[in-house]
Design a protein around this motif. Structure first.
Motif, PDB file in Angstrom:
ATOM      1  N   THR A  41      76.947 -33.194  54.146  1.00 55.55           N
ATOM      2  CA  THR A  41      75.769 -32.570  53.546  1.00 55.55           C
ATOM      3  C   THR A  41      74.699 -32.231  54.581  1.00 55.55           C
ATOM      4  O   THR A  41      74.348 -33.059  55.420  1.00 55.55           O
ATOM      5  CB  THR A  41      75.147 -33.494  52.476  1.00 55.55           C
ATOM      6  OG1 THR A  41      73.945 -32.893  51.971  1.00 55.55           O
ATOM      7  CG2 THR A  41      74.801 -34.867  53.041  1.00 55.55           C
ATOM      8  N   PRO A  42      74.158 -31.004  54.543  1.00 56.33           N
ATOM      9  CA  PRO A  42      73.095 -30.601  55.466  1.00 56.33           C
ATOM     10  C   PRO A  42      71.701 -30.793  54.871  1.00 56.33           C
ATOM     11  O   PRO A  42      70.726 -30.247  55.373  1.00 56.33           O
ATOM     12  CB  PRO A  42      73.385 -29.114  55.666  1.00 56.33           C
ATOM     13  CG  PRO A  42      73.888 -28.674  54.327  1.00 56.33           C
ATOM     14  CD  PRO A  42      74.659 -29.859  53.767  1.00 56.33           C
ATOM     15  N   GLN A  43      71.588 -31.568  53.812  1.00 59.62           N
ATOM     16  CA  GLN A  43      70.351 -31.682  53.038  1.00 59.62           C
ATOM     17  C   GLN A  43      69.132 -32.000  53.901  1.00 59.62           C
ATOM     18  O   GLN A  43      68.086 -31.360  53.785  1.00 59.62           O
ATOM     19  CB  GLN A  43      70.511 -32.759  51.967  1.00 59.62           C
ATOM     20  CG  GLN A  43      69.219 -33.105  51.226  1.00 59.62           C
ATOM     21  CD  GLN A  43      69.381 -34.310  50.326  1.00 59.62           C
ATOM     22  OE1 GLN A  43      70.503 -34.739  50.042  1.00 59.62           O
ATOM     23  NE2 GLN A  43      68.281 -34.882  49.882  1.00 59.62           N
ATOM     24  N   PHE A  44      69.258 -32.980  54.785  1.00 61.30           N
ATOM     25  CA  PHE A  44      68.092 -33.463  55.518  1.00 61.30           C
ATOM     26  C   PHE A  44      67.674 -32.486  56.608  1.00 61.30           C
ATOM     27  O   PHE A  44      66.485 -32.350  56.911  1.00 61.30           O
ATOM     28  CB  PHE A  44      68.392 -34.855  56.084  1.00 61.30           C
ATOM     29  CG  PHE A  44      68.818 -35.819  55.013  1.00 61.30           C
ATOM     30  CD1 PHE A  44      67.884 -36.382  54.166  1.00 61.30           C
ATOM     31  CD2 PHE A  44      70.159 -36.109  54.802  1.00 61.30           C
ATOM     32  CE1 PHE A  44      68.267 -37.241  53.149  1.00 61.30           C
ATOM     33  CE2 PHE A  44      70.556 -36.961  53.796  1.00 61.30           C
ATOM     34  CZ  PHE A  44      69.607 -37.530  52.957  1.00 61.30           C
ATOM     35  N   VAL A  45      68.640 -31.784  57.200  1.00 60.61           N
ATOM     36  CA  VAL A  45      68.314 -30.739  58.172  1.00 60.61           C
ATOM     37  C   VAL A  45      67.590 -29.591  57.472  1.00 60.61           C
ATOM     38  O   VAL A  45      66.589 -29.055  57.983  1.00 60.61           O
ATOM     39  CB  VAL A  45      69.587 -30.221  58.867  1.00 60.61           C
ATOM     40  CG1 VAL A  45      69.227 -29.145  59.880  1.00 60.61           C
ATOM     41  CG2 VAL A  45      70.327 -31.357  59.551  1.00 60.61           C
ATOM     42  N   LEU A  46      68.073 -29.209  56.303  1.00 54.81           N
ATOM     43  CA  LEU A  46      67.450 -28.115  55.560  1.00 54.81           C
ATOM     44  C   LEU A  46      66.022 -28.467  55.144  1.00 54.81           C
ATOM     45  O   LEU A  46      65.142 -27.601  55.134  1.00 54.81           O
ATOM     46  CB  LEU A  46      68.301 -27.764  54.331  1.00 54.81           C
ATOM     47  CG  LEU A  46      69.689 -27.184  54.628  1.00 54.81           C
ATOM     48  CD1 LEU A  46      70.467 -26.977  53.335  1.00 54.81           C
ATOM     49  CD2 LEU A  46      69.564 -25.864  55.397  1.00 54.81           C
ATOM     50  N   ASN A  47      65.796 -29.737  54.815  1.00 54.44           N
ATOM     51  CA  ASN A  47      64.435 -30.171  54.478  1.00 54.44           C
ATOM     52  C   ASN A  47      63.482 -29.924  55.645  1.00 54.44           C
ATOM     53  O   ASN A  47      62.346 -29.475  55.460  1.00 54.44           O
ATOM     54  CB  ASN A  47      64.432 -31.657  54.108  1.00 54.44           C
ATOM     55  CG  ASN A  47      65.084 -31.919  52.758  1.00 54.44           C
ATOM     56  OD1 ASN A  47      65.315 -31.001  51.980  1.00 54.44           O
ATOM     57  ND2 ASN A  47      65.394 -33.178  52.491  1.00 54.44           N
ATOM     58  N   SER A  48      63.951 -30.222  56.864  1.00 55.27           N
ATOM     59  CA  SER A  48      63.124 -29.987  58.049  1.00 55.27           C
ATOM     60  C   SER A  48      62.848 -28.503  58.248  1.00 55.27           C
ATOM     61  O   SER A  48      61.736 -28.105  58.605  1.00 55.27           O
ATOM     62  CB  SER A  48      63.807 -30.551  59.294  1.00 55.27           C
ATOM     63  OG  SER A  48      63.799 -31.953  59.277  1.00 55.27           O
ATOM     64  N   GLY A  82      70.469 -42.574  55.367  1.00 55.93           N
ATOM     65  CA  GLY A  82      70.723 -43.529  56.424  1.00 55.93           C
ATOM     66  C   GLY A  82      69.984 -43.166  57.708  1.00 55.93           C
ATOM     67  O   GLY A  82      69.083 -42.329  57.725  1.00 55.93           O
ATOM     68  N   VAL A  83      70.371 -43.794  58.801  1.00 58.23           N
ATOM     69  CA  VAL A  83      69.720 -43.534  60.088  1.00 58.23           C
ATOM     70  C   VAL A  83      69.896 -42.074  60.499  1.00 58.23           C
ATOM     71  O   VAL A  83      68.950 -41.418  60.955  1.00 58.23           O
ATOM     72  CB  VAL A  83      70.300 -44.467  61.174  1.00 58.23           C
ATOM     73  CG1 VAL A  83      69.735 -44.094  62.546  1.00 58.23           C
ATOM     74  CG2 VAL A  83      69.991 -45.914  60.850  1.00 58.23           C
ATOM     75  N   ARG A  84      71.091 -41.543  60.287  1.00 63.32           N
ATOM     76  CA  ARG A  84      71.352 -40.163  60.692  1.00 63.32           C
ATOM     77  C   ARG A  84      70.476 -39.184  59.915  1.00 63.32           C
ATOM     78  O   ARG A  84      69.913 -38.242  60.489  1.00 63.32           O
ATOM     79  CB  ARG A  84      72.816 -39.819  60.484  1.00 63.32           C
ATOM     80  CG  ARG A  84      73.154 -38.388  60.907  1.00 63.32           C
ATOM     81  CD  ARG A  84      74.619 -38.089  60.772  1.00 63.32           C
ATOM     82  NE  ARG A  84      74.923 -36.719  61.156  1.00 63.32           N
ATOM     83  CZ  ARG A  84      76.143 -36.193  61.144  1.00 63.32           C
ATOM     84  NH1 ARG A  84      77.178 -36.942  60.781  1.00 63.32           N
ATOM     85  NH2 ARG A  84      76.331 -34.936  61.499  1.00 63.32           N
ATOM     86  N   GLY A  85      70.345 -39.391  58.628  1.00 57.88           N
ATOM     87  CA  GLY A  85      69.517 -38.500  57.826  1.00 57.88           C
ATOM     88  C   GLY A  85      68.064 -38.518  58.260  1.00 57.88           C
ATOM     89  O   GLY A  85      67.402 -37.476  58.313  1.00 57.88           O
ATOM     90  N   MET A  86      67.545 -39.717  58.573  1.00 53.86           N
ATOM     91  CA  MET A  86      66.155 -39.815  59.008  1.00 53.86           C
ATOM     92  C   MET A  86      65.954 -39.136  60.364  1.00 53.86           C
ATOM     93  O   MET A  86      64.933 -38.489  60.608  1.00 53.86           O
ATOM     94  CB  MET A  86      65.724 -41.279  59.069  1.00 53.86           C
ATOM     95  CG  MET A  86      65.553 -41.909  57.691  1.00 53.86           C
ATOM     96  SD  MET A  86      64.805 -43.553  57.759  1.00 53.86           S
ATOM     97  CE  MET A  86      66.132 -44.503  58.502  1.00 53.86           C
ATOM     98  N   VAL A  87      66.943 -39.287  61.257  1.00 60.15           N
ATOM     99  CA  VAL A  87      66.849 -38.640  62.569  1.00 60.15           C
ATOM    100  C   VAL A  87      66.867 -37.121  62.407  1.00 60.15           C
ATOM    101  O   VAL A  87      66.075 -36.393  63.025  1.00 60.15           O
ATOM    102  CB  VAL A  87      67.993 -39.099  63.484  1.00 60.15           C
ATOM    103  CG1 VAL A  87      68.057 -38.234  64.739  1.00 60.15           C
ATOM    104  CG2 VAL A  87      67.825 -40.564  63.858  1.00 60.15           C
ATOM    105  N   GLU A  88      67.768 -36.630  61.556  1.00 57.70           N
ATOM    106  CA  GLU A  88      67.876 -35.186  61.342  1.00 57.70           C
ATOM    107  C   GLU A  88      66.608 -34.615  60.723  1.00 57.70           C
ATOM    108  O   GLU A  88      66.238 -33.469  60.997  1.00 57.70           O
ATOM    109  CB  GLU A  88      69.074 -34.888  60.447  1.00 57.70           C
ATOM    110  CG  GLU A  88      70.414 -35.092  61.144  1.00 57.70           C
ATOM    111  CD  GLU A  88      71.590 -34.871  60.218  1.00 57.70           C
ATOM    112  OE1 GLU A  88      72.696 -34.623  60.726  1.00 57.70           O
ATOM    113  OE2 GLU A  88      71.406 -34.951  58.984  1.00 57.70           O
ATOM    114  N   ALA A  89      65.942 -35.396  59.889  1.00 57.75           N
ATOM    115  CA  ALA A  89      64.693 -34.922  59.293  1.00 57.75           C
ATOM    116  C   ALA A  89      63.552 -34.933  60.312  1.00 57.75           C
ATOM    117  O   ALA A  89      62.637 -34.115  60.244  1.00 57.75           O
ATOM    118  CB  ALA A  89      64.327 -35.796  58.091  1.00 57.75           C
TER     119      ALA A  89
END
Length: 248
Positions: free
Chosen positions: A102-109, A54-61
């Motif tokens: 889930t911290p998935q998108f932060v970890l990707n960054s 979602g929007v939050r995941g894209m922002v976190e990435a």
């Protein structure tokens, strides 16, 4: 409430024997290989939102990468830039942990920042921090265009994951055409990034001052534009989503 609404838009093949209990029908649909969506477009929208967070995941990435790139262009110091990027990611990660999500998108960054810093520190060339991103975009572009060329567009597998039949979508030419268009929309940002950033990287001298802004402008904004185009395309159609076929 309509029976389909009670069941979240699930497959309604057994309306005649419905009992009015939406939950029970949802379980029946799942066991039959159905889904919570009655059109291909709805299923793809839901799966894309899930995959991107979602929007939050894209922002976190995007935020840690933007922080790293901006600091790097300003300071030319890989260690300082990595520290700022990692710091931004850690703050976002702590929020996720506190919320038990889930911290998935932060970890990707974090992984992306670590790889970029490794390339730059290993070679001693500032612009090498951008090599991993260029290579990754090239790989994505080649993979998606190849999938289109062989008529197995990657978006089709999103539909397969919903229906429970990984390849059944290929039997419907209309679905294949839709998936092909959507895959092109996913591929275009990757192609544009490589087409713009790789020639800059090859130019003489330190090109990090150009590569940094190019990476930021062609990162999240370009991805959001591509997703908006996909949403627009998906909003135009209502291709029926069929459950997987069972053998006689």
């Amino acid at each position: 409430m309509d029976e389909r609404e009670a069941n979240g838009g699930g497959v309604a093949a057994d309306d005649e024997r419905a009992t009015g209990d939406g939950t029970a029908r949802g379980e029946d649909a799942k066991r039959a290989g159905g889904s919570a969506h009655d059109t291909v477009e709805a299923a793809v929208r839901a799966q894309l939102a899930k995959a991107l967070g979602g929007v939050r995941g894209m922002v976190e990435a995007a935020v840690p990468t933007i922080a790293f790139t901006t600091a790097y262009v300003a300071s030319k110091d890989v260690r300082l830039a990595a520290g700022i990027g990692v710091g931004a990611a850690v703050l976002l990660l702590l929020v996720r942990i506190a919320q038990r999500s889930t911290p998935q998108f932060v970890l990707n960054s974090l992984v992306g920042i670590a790889i970029a810093a490794f390339f730059a520190l290993r070679s001693g060339r500032a612009e090498d921090a951008f090599v991993p991103g260029i290579l990754l975009n090239a790989a994505y572009a080649v993979g998606m265009i190849f999938s289109i060329a062989v008529r197995w567009p990657v978006v089709g597998f999103i539909i397969g994951s919903v229906t429970g039949d990984p390849t059944g979508w290929r039997s419907d030419p209309g679905v294949v055409r839709l998936c092909t268009r959507l895959t092109w929309l996913l591929a275009v940002p990757n192609v544009l990034r490589v087409a713009v950033q790789y020639p800059i990287y090859l130019a003489d001298g330190d090109q990090s001052a150009l590569l940094g802004p190019a990476k930021i402008v062609m990162g999240w904004p370009l991805q959001v534009a591509a997703l908006a185009a996909m949403v627009w395309l998906l909003a135009r159609g209502r291709t029926p989503l069929s459950p997987p076929r069972t053998s006689a």
